[in-house]
Write an enzyme that holds these catalytic residues in place. Sequence first.
Site, PDB file in Angstrom:
ATOM      1  N   THR A  12       0.847  -1.187   0.000  1.00 41.70           N
ATOM      2  CA  THR A  12       0.000   0.000   0.000  1.00 41.70           C
ATOM      3  C   THR A  12       0.886   1.241   0.000  1.00 41.70           C
ATOM      4  O   THR A  12       2.076   1.172   0.346  1.00 41.70           O
ATOM      5  CB  THR A  12      -0.932  -0.010   1.232  1.00 41.70           C
ATOM      6  OG1 THR A  12      -1.901   1.024   1.092  1.00 41.70           O
ATOM      7  CG2 THR A  12      -0.145   0.199   2.517  1.00 41.70           C
ATOM      8  N   THR A  17      -2.381   4.702  -7.586  1.00 40.16           N
ATOM      9  CA  THR A  17      -3.349   5.611  -8.215  1.00 40.16           C
ATOM     10  C   THR A  17      -2.645   6.638  -9.089  1.00 40.16           C
ATOM     11  O   THR A  17      -3.086   6.918 -10.208  1.00 40.16           O
ATOM     12  CB  THR A  17      -4.189   6.320  -7.141  1.00 40.16           C
ATOM     13  OG1 THR A  17      -4.875   5.337  -6.354  1.00 40.16           O
ATOM     14  CG2 THR A  17      -5.218   7.242  -7.787  1.00 40.16           C
ATOM     15  N   ASP A  55      -9.023   7.816  -4.315  1.00 43.37           N
ATOM     16  CA  ASP A  55      -8.451   7.102  -5.461  1.00 43.37           C
ATOM     17  C   ASP A  55      -9.443   7.059  -6.625  1.00 43.37           C
ATOM     18  O   ASP A  55      -9.084   7.322  -7.780  1.00 43.37           O
ATOM     19  CB  ASP A  55      -8.078   5.672  -5.070  1.00 43.37           C
ATOM     20  CG  ASP A  55      -6.918   5.620  -4.095  1.00 43.37           C
ATOM     21  OD1 ASP A  55      -6.264   6.657  -3.882  1.00 43.37           O
ATOM     22  OD2 ASP A  55      -6.662   4.531  -3.548  1.00 43.37           O
TER      23      ASP A  55
END
Length: 235
Positions: A12, A17, A55
């Site tokens: 993560t 994005t 996102d």
Amino acid sequence: MGGAFFITGTDTEVGKTMVSVLLMQALQRHGLSVLGMKPVASGCIPGDVGMISEDAEALLAAASFPVDRSLMNPYTFEPPISPHLAARDAKTEIDLWHIAANLNQLRQQADMVLVEGAGGWFAPISDNRDMADLARSLQLPVVLVVGMRLGCINHALLSVKAIEDSGCRLLGWVANRVEPRQLRFEDNLATLQARIAAPCLGVVPYLDSEAAASAAVDQLDLKTLLPLAPVPLEN
């Protein structure tokens, strides 16, 4: 029906994005109509139109044309926790068939759909399913975003092996410089290029301006992505 591919990351917060938006812009510069999809998002913010994923909003803003938010981002959860925990707390089952149906609708509208996962390849979405199951059920090839920082070589090679062992095709990977002062950056990059058989689609620098982002778009190599379009375009 348009083509599609799946974006995953080595972890993560590795810039999935941002890289997704850059890829969408690059594909548009090649004349393709492009949509983004964020099937599952946690850490969302309550808004006038329901739960809002930052996102998903970025993907919507980068799209070639507007689409219904619930179509491209069907599962949204407020707590910034793993999707399987957020879904359990909300008493919601993430339905892979529903996601597939939404994706098919998007693919009927655009030349290409980019589907962004949440977290890494094995991020769970239920007690017995994860992002790998989602990508496999959608039958999508994969692009891996590597967050260039300490530990990235191990994370990247583990992710590549996991993707291949899952039976998915790795189209390529993008090196994203999330740590601008990473020691031995070029050596780390060269090691990854030597050990990952799939092509490196680009090296995204630490972006601190719109001009830098625009330049990064032009540097992306789309040779493995363009053939996914209904009428493949020349690179």
